[in-house]
Design a protein around this motif. Structure first.
Motif, short mmCIF file in Angstrom:
data_model
loop_
_atom_site.label_atom_id
_atom_site.label_comp_id
_atom_site.label_asym_id
_atom_site.label_seq_id
_atom_site.Cartn_x
_atom_site.Cartn_y
_atom_site.Cartn_z
N PRO A 1 -46.28 50.31 -38.09
CA PRO A 1 -45.65 49.61 -36.96
C PRO A 1 -45.87 50.32 -35.62
O PRO A 1 -46.04 49.68 -34.58
CB PRO A 1 -44.16 49.59 -37.32
N VAL A 2 -45.88 51.65 -35.66
CA VAL A 2 -46.08 52.43 -34.44
C VAL A 2 -47.50 52.26 -33.93
O VAL A 2 -47.74 52.01 -32.74
CB VAL A 2 -45.79 53.93 -34.68
N VAL B 1 -36.56 52.03 -37.45
CA VAL B 1 -38.03 52.11 -37.45
C VAL B 1 -38.55 52.06 -36.01
O VAL B 1 -38.19 51.19 -35.23
CB VAL B 1 -38.63 50.96 -38.28
N HIS C 1 -34.73 48.13 -40.22
CA HIS C 1 -35.66 48.08 -39.09
C HIS C 1 -35.07 48.67 -37.81
O HIS C 1 -35.80 48.99 -36.87
CB HIS C 1 -36.06 46.62 -38.82
N ARG D 1 -49.61 49.83 -34.60
CA ARG D 1 -49.80 48.44 -34.15
C ARG D 1 -49.25 48.25 -32.75
O ARG D 1 -49.91 47.69 -31.86
CB ARG D 1 -49.10 47.51 -35.15
N ALA D 2 -48.02 48.74 -32.52
CA ALA D 2 -47.41 48.60 -31.20
C ALA D 2 -48.17 49.38 -30.14
O ALA D 2 -48.35 48.90 -29.01
CB ALA D 2 -45.95 49.07 -31.26
N THR E 1 -47.03 58.11 -29.65
CA THR E 1 -47.50 57.78 -31.00
C THR E 1 -47.71 59.05 -31.81
O THR E 1 -47.33 59.11 -32.99
CB THR E 1 -48.82 56.97 -30.93
N THR F 1 -44.47 40.37 -35.88
CA THR F 1 -45.05 40.20 -34.54
C THR F 1 -45.72 38.84 -34.41
O THR F 1 -45.58 38.16 -33.38
CB THR F 1 -46.06 41.32 -34.24
N SER G 1 -41.02 51.02 -33.31
CA SER G 1 -41.95 49.87 -33.27
C SER G 1 -42.21 49.47 -31.83
O SER G 1 -42.13 50.29 -30.91
CB SER G 1 -41.38 48.70 -34.08
N GLY G 2 -42.50 48.20 -31.63
CA GLY G 2 -42.92 47.70 -30.32
C GLY G 2 -41.91 47.92 -29.22
O GLY G 2 -42.28 48.21 -28.07
N SER H 1 -44.92 44.50 -40.29
CA SER H 1 -45.06 44.66 -38.84
C SER H 1 -45.88 43.53 -38.24
O SER H 1 -45.50 42.92 -37.23
CB SER H 1 -45.71 46.01 -38.52
N ASP I 1 -47.09 55.77 -38.40
CA ASP I 1 -46.72 54.67 -39.30
C ASP I 1 -47.34 53.37 -38.78
O ASP I 1 -47.52 53.20 -37.56
CB ASP I 1 -45.20 54.52 -39.37
#
Length: 196
Positions: free
Chosen positions: A114-115, A68, A65, A117-118, A106, A168, A70-71, A164, A112
């Motif tokens: 997680p991206v 990765v 992770h 979603r964040a 983005t 979260t 993410s947020g 993800s 992806d």
């Protein structure tokens, strides 16, 4: 695979991918391998240069992770956009610029789960601030899940999507009580003032 043509994208995509390549080049020049490849993966989501042995080491140790996007990346990117543009254009315009920055980032790093979603949660938070409303992370998470599965229902069965959202949700539900309990324990032990 055969390259058919090049330079056929729009101006915005061309500039974004040019910037991405520039970040990778800078990382390559300031750090040796595999650190440069790891930095490129953490900043712009390009994991192609990370050696297989290092990828396997991350997998075995359960630390994949780290690479990765993410947020944390999205929040950092939006925060920088707000900090740089706020004094120049004012709060309202800087919030719109931060929304645009999240959208651009983005596209830059890829879509992806997680991206996305964040990005959706970050964008919803900024739009709420623009409207003068408070945000509730649980509502933002639920709306992000609904929008993503509305677009691609089969995403529900993708591991990246599940992990993800589960991670979260865990942070939203368990971080506040764990934080209060930790502070209470440190207060009873007389360590709270020493640590902070």
């Amino acid at each position: 695979a055969q390259l058919v043509t090049r330079n056929q994208g729009g101006w915005l995509l061309t500039q974004l991918y040019r910037f991405k390549n520039h970040v990778i080049d800078v990382a390559t020049h300031i750090l040796p391998m595999p650190q440069s490849a790891l930095l490129a993966g953490m900043l712009v989501g390009d994991e192609s240069g990370i050696p297989d042995a290092l990828q396997e080491a991350f997998r075995v140790t359960g630390t994949s992770h780290i690479v990765v996007i993410s947020g944390w990346n999205v929040a950092l990117f939006a925060g920088v956009a707000l900090a740089l543009s706020g004094p120049l254009v004012g709060r309202r315009a800087s919030l719109w610029l931060a929304v645009a920055a999240i959208a651009g980032y983005t596209i830059l790093v890829g879509f992806d789960p997680p991206v996305v979603r964040a990005a959706l949660m970050g964008g919803l938070t900024l739009l709420a601030l623009l409207a003068g409303r408070q945000t509730l992370a649980l509502n933002s998470l639920a709306l992000a899940a609904w929008l993503m599965t509305l677009h691609r229902p089969y995403m529900l069965w993708e591991l990246g999507f599940q992990l993800s959202f589960a991670a979260t949700l865990g942070l939203i539900l368990f971080q506040p009580p764990l934080k209060r309990a930790t502070y209470a324990l440190l207060g009873k032990l007389g360590l709270l003032g020493r640590l902070w």
